[in-house]
Design a protein around this motif. Sequence first.
Motif, PDB file in Angstrom:
ATOM      1  N   ALA A 183     -16.661  17.605 -15.749  1.00  0.00           N
ATOM      2  CA  ALA A 183     -17.682  16.661 -16.210  1.00  0.00           C
ATOM      3  C   ALA A 183     -18.460  17.276 -17.379  1.00  0.00           C
ATOM      4  O   ALA A 183     -18.521  18.504 -17.534  1.00  0.00           O
ATOM      5  N   LEU A 184     -19.062  16.403 -18.171  1.00  0.00           N
ATOM      6  CA  LEU A 184     -19.833  16.876 -19.311  1.00  0.00           C
ATOM      7  C   LEU A 184     -20.989  17.766 -18.855  1.00  0.00           C
ATOM      8  O   LEU A 184     -21.290  18.777 -19.501  1.00  0.00           O
ATOM      9  N   GLU A 185     -21.623  17.411 -17.735  1.00  0.00           N
ATOM     10  CA  GLU A 185     -22.751  18.208 -17.238  1.00  0.00           C
ATOM     11  C   GLU A 185     -22.326  19.642 -16.945  1.00  0.00           C
ATOM     12  O   GLU A 185     -23.058  20.597 -17.244  1.00  0.00           O
ATOM     13  N   LEU A 208     -23.813  13.403 -28.396  1.00  0.00           N
ATOM     14  CA  LEU A 208     -22.989  13.092 -27.229  1.00  0.00           C
ATOM     15  C   LEU A 208     -23.778  13.312 -25.937  1.00  0.00           C
ATOM     16  O   LEU A 208     -23.740  12.474 -25.019  1.00  0.00           O
ATOM     17  N   CYS A 209     -24.498  14.416 -25.881  1.00  0.00           N
ATOM     18  CA  CYS A 209     -25.284  14.711 -24.681  1.00  0.00           C
ATOM     19  C   CYS A 209     -26.405  13.696 -24.496  1.00  0.00           C
ATOM     20  O   CYS A 209     -26.689  13.264 -23.368  1.00  0.00           O
ATOM     21  N   THR A 211     -26.350  10.567 -25.490  1.00  0.00           N
ATOM     22  CA  THR A 211     -25.721   9.306 -25.098  1.00  0.00           C
ATOM     23  C   THR A 211     -25.398   9.290 -23.612  1.00  0.00           C
ATOM     24  O   THR A 211     -25.551   8.263 -22.931  1.00  0.00           O
ATOM     25  N   HIS A 212     -24.932  10.429 -23.087  1.00  0.00           N
ATOM     26  CA  HIS A 212     -24.515  10.503 -21.680  1.00  0.00           C
ATOM     27  C   HIS A 212     -25.620  11.050 -20.777  1.00  0.00           C
ATOM     28  O   HIS A 212     -25.366  11.346 -19.598  1.00  0.00           O
ATOM     29  N   SER A 213     -26.822  11.175 -21.315  1.00  0.00           N
ATOM     30  CA  SER A 213     -27.967  11.705 -20.543  1.00  0.00           C
ATOM     31  C   SER A 213     -27.631  13.037 -19.890  1.00  0.00           C
ATOM     32  O   SER A 213     -28.016  13.313 -18.746  1.00  0.00           O
ATOM     33  N   ALA A 214     -26.899  13.861 -20.624  1.00  0.00           N
ATOM     34  CA  ALA A 214     -26.525  15.187 -20.142  1.00  0.00           C
ATOM     35  C   ALA A 214     -27.460  16.222 -20.751  1.00  0.00           C
ATOM     36  O   ALA A 214     -28.090  15.974 -21.795  1.00  0.00           O
ATOM     37  N   GLY A 263     -14.151  11.473 -19.678  1.00  0.00           N
ATOM     38  CA  GLY A 263     -14.831  10.378 -20.352  1.00  0.00           C
ATOM     39  C   GLY A 263     -15.215  10.666 -21.794  1.00  0.00           C
ATOM     40  O   GLY A 263     -15.886   9.852 -22.425  1.00  0.00           O
ATOM     41  N   VAL A 264     -14.787  11.813 -22.324  1.00  0.00           N
ATOM     42  CA  VAL A 264     -15.147  12.179 -23.700  1.00  0.00           C
ATOM     43  C   VAL A 264     -13.882  12.367 -24.524  1.00  0.00           C
ATOM     44  O   VAL A 264     -13.041  13.226 -24.206  1.00  0.00           O
TER      45      VAL A 264
END
Length: 299
Positions: A183-185, A208-209, A211-214, A263-264
């Motif tokens: 996952a991005l997180e 990107l972060c 946008t994905h609230s990461a 998802g990226v």
Amino acid sequence: MNLHALRLFHTVAVTGSVTRAAETLNISQPSITAQIKKFEQELSLTLLKPQGRGIAVTDSGQRIAQLAQRLFAVERQIEQFAQECREGTSGHVRLAATYLPSHFLLPAWIARFKQRYDAVELSIVTTNSSEALRLLLNVDVDMAIYGGLPEQYPDDVEMEELFQDELWFVVSSKHRLAGRHIALEEMMQEPFVMREEGSSTRERLFALCRTHSAPAPKVALQFNGLYESVRAVVSGYGASFVSSLVVREYVERGELSRVFVEGVRLRNTIAVCTRRNEALSAAAANLIGLMRSSPYRVG
């Protein structure tokens, strides 16, 4: 000074005869004679004198004819230079390029361009996206080549996309995340080795972060060059987010590995930017045409 009359006189001096000059120039003899007489009056010099049934050039006329020869030689050089500029075979092209195209694309483009247009002078500034845009808007360069566009650019800038490549997360092949799907997180827990502020790829990662609230990436090492950033990751420290053009060979050799973030899947635009509604020189247009026609391997 009447340059047309000077040309008539020069032709007479070279051919040695008004008759032959008239045939060469397709002008009547009386017209040539009349215009040369007016030219002599303008200069207050005698250029031609009778000699038998013909004419001879005076000493002053000989000197004028020599100077005219040099003048018309320069005229031909100007005409040739203007033609070369119109065709783009001469001139000076100034460009700014971000680090990705400057190091990985421009060398091959320029080699091909110079093989065909060797007389064209090229001046290249390698810089980040923000500075490239500033140089373009300040008319310090004719075009800017981007590997990744700024998020925003003014309306008076025209962007033409050349092609796209992928942006990859990469780590050392021995890194615990090598080849994994995460996952991005989780990816953002790693220390990042990145380019300096103003780099478009760095801005893309932060966007990107958001946008994905990461969590925002932790930039633990910062370099001004791509090569230094990549070598630090190859050596085993941290992760990087970078164009596939930069790291593809490292991945194929097994020195780096991709990390597949769920998802990226981002693409990086390679583009040329010019000032809108401002005509390019023929040489600059030829360079852009060559870049358009170049083949690329896209990620």
